[in-house]
Design an enzyme around this catalytic site. Structure first.
Site, PDB file in Angstrom:
ATOM      1  N   ASN A   1     -10.870  -3.190   1.099  1.00  0.00           N
ATOM      2  CA  ASN A   1     -10.270  -2.739  -0.204  1.00  0.00           C
ATOM      3  C   ASN A   1     -11.597  -2.785  -1.269  1.00  0.00           C
ATOM      4  OD1 ASN A   1      -7.790  -4.197   0.294  1.00  0.00           O
ATOM      5  ND2 ASN A   1      -8.314  -5.860   0.504  1.00  0.00           N
TER       6      ASN A   1
ATOM      7  N   HIS B   1       0.840  -1.415  -0.014  1.00  0.00           N
ATOM      8  CA  HIS B   1       0.255  -0.490   0.149  1.00  0.00           C
ATOM      9  C   HIS B   1       0.762   1.316   0.063  1.00  0.00           C
ATOM     10  CE1 HIS B   1      -3.613  -2.526   0.462  1.00  0.00           C
ATOM     11  NE2 HIS B   1      -2.842  -2.768   1.136  1.00  0.00           N
TER      12      HIS B   1
END
Ligand code: NDP
Length: 500
Positions: free
Chosen positions: A131, A58
């Site tokens: 997500n 990320h």
């Protein structure tokens, strides 16, 4: 900008010029530098230390601020105060990222997108670390580093590697549902504004009496779902690798604020016992028909960061950051994340990362049992007792001040009373793991051309696998979803390799 600002060193000493170095014989246009040139030394030394460790996953992200507005009084299933009044607004920080690639990579790469939100509620921060896909690649937490490494760079070539990617997924087929989503059109969204987000994990909404509902959360774009084709995504990756950051930043700058509706699916503990799926398995969804979506709120993102590093890079999110009324479930991957995320923040930002302005709660914080540590920059609780049970300075509890019992740790009904033997457990793959991927294949089939595009997207990746036996194993994996899908994938991949 204020006109009475003047430049100083970091500890306040004013200096005359910001482009000067002390040099012996400097007036001749060259010369030796001096250790006493604090201005030059601090400038160079600080520059070398500007980067903090990049997130191992990320790393590349869009970030902004906004607000969550409750659209329903949810006190029938949760005591969470941000959900207990229609119209109540809670400030939000949002950070949406690709997962595998590094910070400088193209944000239109085919990848899952992490969707992190910090809700600064009046009972402390709540982090939703979601997500843009409703399911995940694994359900055994120990596989998490392996899965991510297989999506990153090969240890020898330092290149992204299709062999490694597919070798992992053939060996760990529970990820097939997520692969179906990733290689569908939704694997390359056109913008953050055009994507949904999902809790993936099962969480719990709780009440102070210990009762609760299991919950999955869905955040649905009101801008519509729009995606790039594989070709478009690849082209834009070359032309503007920061496309998504720019798209979101510009939209907010021009006042075109994106909106998402927030929904929950709720399930009672009794329903969970009987449900056809293990609700702690994050490779599965709950059917919309079985558990309809109920709207609880609306999310509007409306403010860009003042400073990307301070506001977004230093932001730390963790599913363990919760408020009364919201709790984890026994999903093993969630349980592991409750540890791993704050652990990553302590490593990346330091043990006092919760004090950084972007992470600091807007509600009262009084936590004198966490003291000292590197970079403590508040008053460190002065002389307040740093041990429990003090008679010298008794401190009140939440219910004494607010008349409301906070979430009591350990107050759970029978469904959350765990007793049993410790056993080594690895989940097994069964035909049941292919039921939902097959259902998704059919859902995708409702949209003209989508199944074909999914196959083409897979061909683009699988044709990078150089070992014929591994390619065969990939075709076998997809044949368990749908025979036609597998046959077409094989035919087109092998043709594309021959043609290359
Ligand atoms: P429904 O027909 O009620 O729902 C189908 C859902 O599929 C849609 O609501 C949409 O989710 C989602 N969808 C459509 N295209 C894609 C895509 N390319 N990638 C991911 N999701 C897509 O069926 P069910 O609830 O019975 O589910 C059938 C299948 O749909 C599941 O097996 C699952 O793969 C998929 N799905 C289900 C979700 C759920 O929570 N039940 C959520 C997402 C996908 P959305 O409304 O979120 O856009």
């Amino acid at each position: 900008m204020s006109t009475d600002k003047y430049y100083t060193l970091a500890e306040g000493c004013p200096f005359a010029s910001n482009r000067t170095a002390l040099l012996i014989n400097g007036k001749r246009g060259g010369g030796l530098g001096l250790l006493q040139d604090t201005q030059l030394i601090e400038t160079l030394a600080h520059f070398s230390r500007e980067r903090i460790p990049e997130r191992v996953v990320h790393a590349k992200a869009v970030g902004c601020y906004g607000e969550f507005e409750a659209t329903r009084d949810c006190s029938d299933f949760t005591s969470a105060s941000f959900l207990n009044k229609v119209g109540k607004k809670t400030p939000v920080l949002q950070r949406v990222s690709t997962v595998g690639p590094e910070s400088g990579s193209a944000d239109t790469s085919r990848d899952v997108h992490g969707w992190a939100m910090k809700l600064y509620t009046d009972e402390g921060n709540l982090d939703w670390v979601f997500n843009n896909t409703p399911v995940f690649f694994i359900r055994d937490p120990i596989k998490f580093p392996s899965m991510n490494r297989s999506h990153k760079r090969h240890p020898r070539s330092h290149l992204p590697d299709a062999n490694m990617f597919w070798d992992f997924h053939v060996g760990n087929p529970e990820g097939i549902h997520q692969l179906m989503v990733l290689f569908s059109d939704r694997g390359t969204p056109k913008s953050i504004r055009y994507m949904n987000a999902y809790s993936g994990h099962t969480y719990r909404f709780t009440k102070p009496d210990g009762s609760f509902k299991y919950a999955k959360i869905h955040i649905k774009t009101q801008q519509g779902i729009h995606n790039f084709s594989r070709k478009e995504a690849t082209k834009i990756a070359g032309e503007n690798p920061d496309y998504m950051i720019e798209d979101m930043f510009e939209a907010i700058e021009r006042g075109d604020f994106p909106v998402w509706n927030v929904y929950v699916q709720l399930m009672s503990p009794e329903e969970a016992e009987k449900y056809k799926w293990n609700i702690f398995d994050m490779t599965k969804v709950w059917s919309h028909k079985d558990f309809p979506l109920q709207q609880i709120g609306r999310l509007t993102m409306n403010r860009n960061p003042e400073n990307y590093f301070a506001d977004i890079e230093q932001a730390a999110f963790s599913p363990s950051t919760m408020v009364p009324g919201f709790a984890p479930s026994a999903d093993p991957v969630l349980q592991a994340r409750l540890f791993a995320y704050p652990d990553a923040a302590r490593y990346r930002l330091g043990v006092n990362y919760q004090q950084l302005p972007t992470n600091a709660a807007k509600a009262q914080v009084y936590c004198p049992f966490q003291r000292d540590g590197k970079m403590r920059f508040d008053g460190n609780y002065g002389g307040d007792p740093n041990y429990v049970g003090s008679s010298l300075q008794p401190t009140k509890f939440y219910q004494d001040v607010k008349g409301k019992t906070p979430q009591a740790l350990g107050l759970h009904d029978e469904h959350e009373m765990w007793a049993g033997e410790v056993s080594a457990y690895t989940s097994e793959i069964t035909d049941a793991d292919f039921v939902q991927p097959t259902a998704l294949w059919e859902v995708i089939g409702r949209e003209p051309g989508h199944q074909d595009r999914l196959i083409e997207n897979l061909v683009g990746s699988v044709s990078g696998v150089k070992y014929p036996e591994l390619r065969k194993a990939v075709y076998d994996l997809f044949s368990r979803v749908n025979k036609d899908l597998s046959l077409k994938l094989e035919e087109r991949t092998e043709a594309s390799i021959k043609a290359a």
